[in-house]
Design an enzyme around this catalytic site. Structure first.
Site, PDB file in Angstrom:
ATOM      1  N   ASP A 184       0.727  -1.386   0.094  1.00 36.08           N
ATOM      2  CA  ASP A 184       0.073   0.003  -0.052  1.00 36.08           C
ATOM      3  C   ASP A 184       0.825   1.387  -0.151  1.00 36.08           C
ATOM      4  O   ASP A 184       1.812   1.258   0.677  1.00 36.08           O
ATOM      5  CB  ASP A 184      -0.834   0.001   1.332  1.00 36.08           C
ATOM      6  CG  ASP A 184      -1.963   0.908   1.371  1.00 36.08           C
ATOM      7  OD1 ASP A 184      -2.222   1.445   0.038  1.00 36.08           O
ATOM      8  OD2 ASP A 184      -2.578   1.528   2.252  1.00 36.08           O
ATOM      9  N   ASN A 240     -10.235  -2.828  -6.742  1.00 40.40           N
ATOM     10  CA  ASN A 240      -9.700  -1.842  -7.594  1.00 40.40           C
ATOM     11  C   ASN A 240     -10.461  -1.539  -8.574  1.00 40.40           C
ATOM     12  O   ASN A 240      -9.800  -0.522  -9.442  1.00 40.40           O
ATOM     13  CB  ASN A 240      -8.235  -2.357  -7.425  1.00 40.40           C
ATOM     14  CG  ASN A 240      -7.354  -2.398  -6.333  1.00 40.40           C
ATOM     15  OD1 ASN A 240      -6.489  -2.972  -6.233  1.00 40.40           O
ATOM     16  ND2 ASN A 240      -7.581  -1.464  -5.508  1.00 40.40           N
TER      17      ASN A 240
END
Length: 296
Positions: free
Chosen positions: A76, A124
């Site tokens: 991340d 996503n």
């Protein structure tokens, strides 16, 4: 589940010995894509030793009993890294490519046998069309560009994820990588693209329901092992250590079934700033914890 799948004594230390001082280093981030160095052949003809880190740091000494067998990482912070520098979000993803390879090298040096990397989640798809298009092409190109480097170090590459919506070109490149590295056993890297933990469990549940409806499975005999056998990769061991970079503290739907008794370690660095030394630090913290698995 047994803590460590290897037949090693607790006094065994699976780390590679320090590399010679003149051994190739990685990564040199002065160019992109970051160039992977030419590695000398192994004296015994086996997998080649990973390049050492540019700092020439050495993996910490941890016994097999202290070491996580399976590490899962939520990579991340790419977008935030780029935003902080006034760059397009895609530049952060590009800088994260070398980190994937560096962390893989560090995992091998330390003796980790399973590494799962969260490259693209089922959530996503909610991102902009432009970013999704970039990430699909980028993941395809990373696999194509790096699979030979990983193969020569003894890495077995496998795709974990769902087919719906995933670009066929991405699936094809992952299939090629999986085929060409199938015989390797130094470490297994699960490259998780279009993956979601809830989706994986739902898919397993649907298949079990079909078997029960067809009379091939007694619903009264369904156990946790039944569900495990119908996951996307049933042989993946439980996650021992779950790492998330960027300072965020959540699992984001990653390896939900496999991470039931994982140890979570959240590290503040954004993924493009991360390297193998941070992975080693997480493993040292993991080694200091007392895992009770529900016992007193």
């Amino acid at each position: 589940m047994v803590r460590n799948e290897r037949t090693l004594k607790s006094t065994d230390f699976p780390q590679l010995p320090p590399a010679p001082d003149d051994y190739p280093t990685f990564p040199d981030k002065s160019t992109w894509p970051v160039v992977f160095p030419m590695l000398p052949p192994s004296p015994d003809g086996g997998p080649r030793r990973p390049p050492q880190h540019t700092s020439k740091a050495v993996a910490p000494r941890l016994s097999a009993a202290q070491l996580p067998t399976h590490v899962a990482i939520v990579m991340d912070g790419n977008g935030r890294w780029a935003n902080q520098r006034g760059l397009h979000r895609t530049e952060g993803h590009k800088m994260g490519e070398a980190v994937v390879i560096d962390v893989a090298c560090g995992a091998i040096e330390l003796g980790i046998k399973w590494l799962s990397l969260y490259a693209f989640s089922t959530e996503n798809w909610k991102r902009s069309v432009e970013e999704v298009r970039f990430l699909m092409g980028f993941n395809r190109d990373v696999v194509r560009r790096r699979r030979e480097n990983l193969k020569e170090m003894g890495v077995r590459i496998r795709w974990v994820g769902s087919r719906p919506r995933l670009w066929r070109s991405v699936i094809n490149e992952l299939a090629i990588a999986e085929h060409m590295t199938a015989g390797n056993d130094v470490i297994t890297i699960n490259y998780c693209v279009n993956y979601g933990g809830r989706t994986e469990i739902a898919e397993a549940t649907r298949e079990i329901a079909r078997l029960a409806a067809a009379g091939r499975l007694n619903p009264e005999r369904i156990t946790e092992s039944t569900i495990t056998r119908h996951l996307q990769r049933p042989d993946i061991p439980d996650v021992d250590l779950f790492v998330r970079t960027s300072g965020e503290q959540r699992s984001s739907n990653f390896m939900l079934w496999q991470a039931a008794y994982t140890e979570y370690i959240f590290q503040d660095k954004l993924w493009p700033d991360y390297d193998r030394r941070d992975l080693w630090a997480a493993c040292e913290e993991y080694a200091s914890r007392n895992r009770r698995f529900g016992s007193a």
